[in-house]
Design an enzyme around this catalytic site. Structure first.
Site, mmCIF file in Angstrom:
data_model
loop_
_atom_site.group_PDB
_atom_site.id
_atom_site.type_symbol
_atom_site.label_atom_id
_atom_site.label_comp_id
_atom_site.label_asym_id
_atom_site.label_seq_id
_atom_site.Cartn_x
_atom_site.Cartn_y
_atom_site.Cartn_z
ATOM 1 N N SER A 182 -12.748 39.906 14.001
ATOM 2 C CA SER A 182 -12.478 41.281 13.578
ATOM 3 C C SER A 182 -12.279 41.443 12.077
ATOM 4 O O SER A 182 -12.419 42.539 11.563
ATOM 5 C CB SER A 182 -11.255 41.817 14.318
ATOM 6 O OG SER A 182 -10.141 40.985 14.084
ATOM 7 N N HIS A 210 -14.589 43.235 19.862
ATOM 8 C CA HIS A 210 -15.450 43.929 18.899
ATOM 9 C C HIS A 210 -16.937 43.796 19.217
ATOM 10 O O HIS A 210 -17.782 44.190 18.425
ATOM 11 C CB HIS A 210 -15.183 43.417 17.481
ATOM 12 C CG HIS A 210 -13.912 43.937 16.894
ATOM 13 N ND1 HIS A 210 -13.813 45.164 16.279
ATOM 14 C CD2 HIS A 210 -12.663 43.407 16.855
ATOM 15 C CE1 HIS A 210 -12.571 45.362 15.872
ATOM 16 N NE2 HIS A 210 -11.847 44.312 16.211
ATOM 17 N N LYS A 241 -11.566 50.064 21.451
ATOM 18 C CA LYS A 241 -12.455 50.033 20.281
ATOM 19 C C LYS A 241 -13.691 50.885 20.574
ATOM 20 O O LYS A 241 -13.592 52.092 20.530
ATOM 21 C CB LYS A 241 -12.730 48.595 19.895
ATOM 22 C CG LYS A 241 -11.451 48.051 19.255
ATOM 23 C CD LYS A 241 -11.385 46.618 18.940
ATOM 24 C CE LYS A 241 -10.009 46.331 18.333
ATOM 25 N NZ LYS A 241 -9.522 45.008 18.665
HETATM 26 C C1 LIG Z 1 -8.230 44.479 18.856
HETATM 27 C C2 LIG Z 1 -8.282 43.172 19.509
HETATM 28 C C3 LIG Z 1 -7.474 42.888 20.611
HETATM 29 C C4 LIG Z 1 -6.417 43.848 21.077
HETATM 30 O O1 LIG Z 1 -6.968 44.909 21.758
HETATM 31 P P1 LIG Z 1 -6.033 46.158 22.160
HETATM 32 O O2 LIG Z 1 -6.733 46.755 23.309
HETATM 33 O O3 LIG Z 1 -5.971 47.049 20.972
HETATM 34 O O4 LIG Z 1 -4.697 45.598 22.518
HETATM 35 C C5 LIG Z 1 -7.619 41.672 21.221
HETATM 36 N N1 LIG Z 1 -8.518 40.765 20.796
HETATM 37 C C6 LIG Z 1 -9.307 40.994 19.728
HETATM 38 C C7 LIG Z 1 -10.287 39.960 19.303
HETATM 39 C C8 LIG Z 1 -9.215 42.210 19.050
HETATM 40 O O5 LIG Z 1 -9.986 42.433 18.001
#
Ligand SMILES: *Cc1c(COP(=O)(O)O)cnc(C)c1O
Length: 393
Positions: A182, A210, A241
């Site tokens: 990310s 992502h 996301k």
């Molecule tokens: C954003 C993210 C998460 C967390 O996701 P949420 O649904 O916002 O808790 C977990 N793993 C990765 C790789 C992320 O980028």
């Protein structure tokens, strides 16, 4: 005044001195290409809203209709009285979309990670984890009590070296990697990681937070991107996301999903996703299944913005996805850059330690299908202006 908490004030002050203190801006508008932030209209380069689903009329409508039918809260954990027919429908449709045997939802991607890892390995076992894995993977690994071996970032050879050295001493082993990282926007070499992990008989898990809605055919994610269907044991996903809502999902092997219904602690001890969230995600899935238009627009925007930024002389690190880091080095410079952009009506946050390593501070631009070409041009103009002013380009 108590003195037992004085250390907090000292710590906060040192964060401020180092340019690492989080100043949180407040949004006063729906998510989209433009936002009202602290009362000011600015171009949005921060959100993970890859496809514009966070305020998409179809998702909004689905959430409203579901509220009329089912209300808002699930009022219980999934195993007691919190499983509505919407929840089971989302799990079924998500499994179909990803081309896996089964799927199970959680309240967030973070929870999905801390549910899954401790359910699959424990203190006599071993985990091989990419050194840049997301914080929720790191916490899930720690919670499991397993021995954690970090391998060099996106390096299947280093992973194999670690497996040769350590694998034999543990009954169970797991290899875990982010799909898309990310902060850098690079993609794990999952095909090679799969070959290595199979050779040493380990469970393979990828966190596709992502990649969902971004990679693969019509946004089916990293497993689809590498044509690894049926080979990756477990995929973690987020609904916060590209899906633009909030929630988490675990997809893959049916036995693992069944086991998580019995032993996933955030599934057993924390309430279900809310009704409007689930309904909106179902509507998002429907859009993804009926058209690839938004995913294509996302990539077209990404190509345009990154090419122009490189031409202007910015260092975009190793990104090959819509995540666009503009590498600046020192945290203070990144904060100053972000502040100047905001003055120029562009909202793009600075990211520093501990989210990224020290002296690798950056601005991170998140490209979305919600952006028009004119928005991206407006953003480029601001980057060039500030980049020259601060002698970055
Ligand atoms: C954003 C993210 C998460 C967390 O996701 P949420 O649904 O916002 O808790 C977990 N793993 C990765 C790789 C992320 O980028």
């Amino acid at each position: 005044m108590t003195t037992t908490l004085n250390w907090i004030e000292n710590e906060l002050n040192s964060l401020k001195d180092a340019g690492l203190y989080n100043r949180i801006r407040t949004i006063n508008s729906p998510q989209g290409a433009w936002l009202v932030v602290d009362g000011k209209r600015v171009l949005n380069f921060c959100s993970n809203n890859y496809l514009g689903f966070a305020n998409h009329p179809k998702l909004v409508q689905a959430a409203k209709e579901a509220i009329d039918q089912y209300g808002i809260g699930p009022a219980a954990v999934r195993t007691i009285a919190g499983t509505t027919s919407l929840h089971t429908e989302l799990e079924k449709k998500m499994a179909e979309f990803k081309g896996v045997e089964a799927a199970i939802t959680f309240q967030s991607g973070f929870n999905a990670n801390i549910a899954t890892i401790p359910a699959l390995v424990s203190k006599e076992d071993v985990i091989f984890s990419d050194e840049l894995n997301h914080a929720s993977i790191i916490d899930g690994c720690r919670l499991s009590g397993a021995t954690i071996i970090r391998y060099a970032h996106c390096d299947p050879q280093d992973l194999e070296k670690a497996l040769i050295e350590h694998r034999g001493r543990y009954p169970k082993a797991m290899v875990i990697s982010d799909g898309v990282f990310s902060m850098d926007g690079d993609i794990a070499p999952l095909d090679k990681i799969y070959e290595v992990s199979r050779k040493y008989q380990t469970i393979l898990m990828v966190d596709d937070a992502h990649g969902e809605g971004v990679l693969g055919r019509g946004g089916r994610g990293i497993v689809d991107h590498y044509h690894l269907h049926g080979k990756v044991d477990v995929e973690i996903g987020t609904l916060s996301k590209a899906f633009g809502v909030v929630g988490g999902v675990v997809a893959g092997n049916a036995l693992i999903v069944e086991w998580l219904r019995q032993r996933g602690r955030p599934f057993l001890f924390s309430s279900a996703m809310t009704i409007p969230d689930v309904a909106a995600c179902l509507a998002g899935l429907e859009i993804l299944q009926s058209s690839t238009e938004l995913v294509e627009k996302l990539w077209e925007n990404t190509r345009f913005f990154k090419e122009e930024m490189k031409k202007a002389g910015f260092d975009l690190g190793s990104s090959v996805t819509p995540i666009t880091p503009i590498m600046l080095g020192e945290a203070q410079l990144a904060q100053e850059f972000s502040k100047e952009l905001f003055e120029n009506q562009v909202f793009a946050m600075a990211i520093g330690f501990p989210t990224v390593p020290r002296r690798k501070a950056r601005i991170r631009v998140m490209i979305s299908a919600a952006h028009q070409k004119s928005d991206l041009e407006r953003g480029l103009e601001a980057f060039v202006k500030v980049g020259k002013k601060l002698a970055v380009i």
